[in-house]
Design a protein around this motif. Sequence first.
Motif, PDB file in Angstrom:
ATOM      1  N   ASP A  94      -3.798  -0.822  -8.130  1.00  0.00           N
ATOM      2  CA  ASP A  94      -4.899  -1.697  -7.954  1.00  0.00           C
ATOM      3  C   ASP A  94      -6.132  -1.217  -8.659  1.00  0.00           C
ATOM      4  OD1 ASP A  94      -6.374  -3.384  -6.246  1.00  0.00           O
ATOM      5  OD2 ASP A  94      -7.683  -1.652  -5.770  1.00  0.00           O
ATOM      6  N   ARG A 150      -2.649   2.339  -4.394  1.00  0.00           N
ATOM      7  CA  ARG A 150      -4.129   2.358  -4.587  1.00  0.00           C
ATOM      8  C   ARG A 150      -4.333   2.581  -5.962  1.00  0.00           C
ATOM      9  NH1 ARG A 150      -8.721   4.592  -1.642  1.00  0.00           N
ATOM     10  NH2 ARG A 150     -10.173   5.404  -2.955  1.00  0.00           N
ATOM     11  N   ARG A 207     -15.141  -8.809  -5.170  1.00  0.00           N
ATOM     12  CA  ARG A 207     -13.790  -9.345  -4.636  1.00  0.00           C
ATOM     13  C   ARG A 207     -13.761 -10.199  -3.560  1.00  0.00           C
ATOM     14  NH1 ARG A 207      -9.238  -4.285  -4.643  1.00  0.00           N
ATOM     15  NH2 ARG A 207      -9.588  -3.751  -6.890  1.00  0.00           N
TER      16      ARG A 207
END
Length: 523
Positions: free
Chosen positions: A278, A275, A334
């Motif tokens: 990212d 996490r 995204r």
Amino acid sequence: MTMTTTSTTTQTRAITITIAILAMGGEGGGVLADWLVDLAEHNGFLAQTTSVPGVAQRTGATIYYLEMFDKASIPDARQPVFALSPFPGHVDIVLASELMEAGRALQRGLVNPERTTLITSSHRVYAMTERIAMGDGRMDSAKLMAGAQAAAHQFIAADFSAIASQSGSLIGPALYGALAASCQLPFTRQQFEDTIRRGGIGVASSLQAFAAGHQAAQQQLLPHNAAAATPVHEPAAPQLPQLPAVGPRLHAMAQRIQQDFRPAAQANLMAGIARLTDYQSEKYATLYLDRLTLLNQKAEASALGDEIVAEAARHLALWMSYEDTVRVADLKIRRSRFDRVRGEVKKSSEQLLDINEFLHPRLEEIADTLPAPVGRWLLKTNWARKLLGRFTQQGRIVKTTSLRGYLLLYAIAELRATRPYSLRYSHEQERISDWLNTVENLLQANNSLALQVVKAQQLVKGYGETHSRGWRNFQRLMSALPKLQNDADAAGQLRKLQTIALSDDSEQELLTSLKAQGLLQHN
């Protein structure tokens, strides 16, 4: 098969079947109701359907109500009188497109244990009140399922949403198939399927979903002795959760986790490094592990060591990936988000899709994104605040499917490289360090309280005013710790205060509780 009879002035009684369908917008509830009317009218029944629109909080949840009268049982020269809405306790069949819709049927008294067949999808679409809760506001699905089973005469539940999705169809045909399998209507499977064919739209996918729903319902209606004949195996020994896979860039960190950290925390740690990489970078994920190394060592002698480190790994990853304008912009552009929206609206190749995002960053959030010295200057300079305030008083709509809108959010998302120099970053890292120090200092004196301090991080989340409110409540609880430590049940008291903070958006209930216990340090 459950049928009710309606008395007339003669000795003859008309056979009546009552059905309620509870569905949300876009799920095909209206089509399902139309199919049932068509099914009845083509097979010797009179039928009528009405609908009662629902509320936006449930995405346009609607109740469709149907009544069917067998023509053969209606006296000559008589016509049945159809009701316009379901009457509690007098519904033969209830179809619910989602588990909370089944709960609404129970709440309205539509399900009668002596007569009602309840068919529901077991998946959840969370209501607005569940989504906006500061804590975990979700209804307990297991309790809801148990209550539905206990309340119904016959109960059928499966994930009909997933079944429909696999068939490329809406949930309506899958529920229609389950209804056919329940044998609660006096029609054959062929007659059910013929109704779909007469509709003429999406016939192939609807029949496929119908067949899958029919099969899922039939499996639940197998004789009880078939389940009893199934061999019983000894339960397997409990196993640690399987570690999530990580990419090659994180292999060194994954190896460090397996070598240096206790097994009970490793799954959370692996998810944490993925996490945070990212969110920011591998360097940031390494900082995450460095911060937890000391806590892992200090918790070695604690009876709650495994739980403390596992919970700290989860909550620290959440805190370090705090939501700021950069994160919000990044998530909105995204590819996975565009794909999800296309799937949700079932976009075809012939259709165009526009996605409009409503954005309303406050002046404080803009300052938080700027380099720390500039952000501090902006917040304390009145003329600069007023000038910028003119442009932030109202939100704006950004179309992320347009080149201009996409590039605007892309530019904001690219500020991730400057995040470590931002005002918000400096604030959050200081707060995180203070929180971890508090946990480490409590480990020896009161490990139960240390664990609850770890879990109190749940208050610090969200974006904008939600985050500000949560941070204020967190500060109040941390300020109360010195006095709370003298309580024999300090962990329990902190847990209760945290529950109060999560349940009241106004903050007043927490302030009242702290004041009553003499724990209020500041407002």
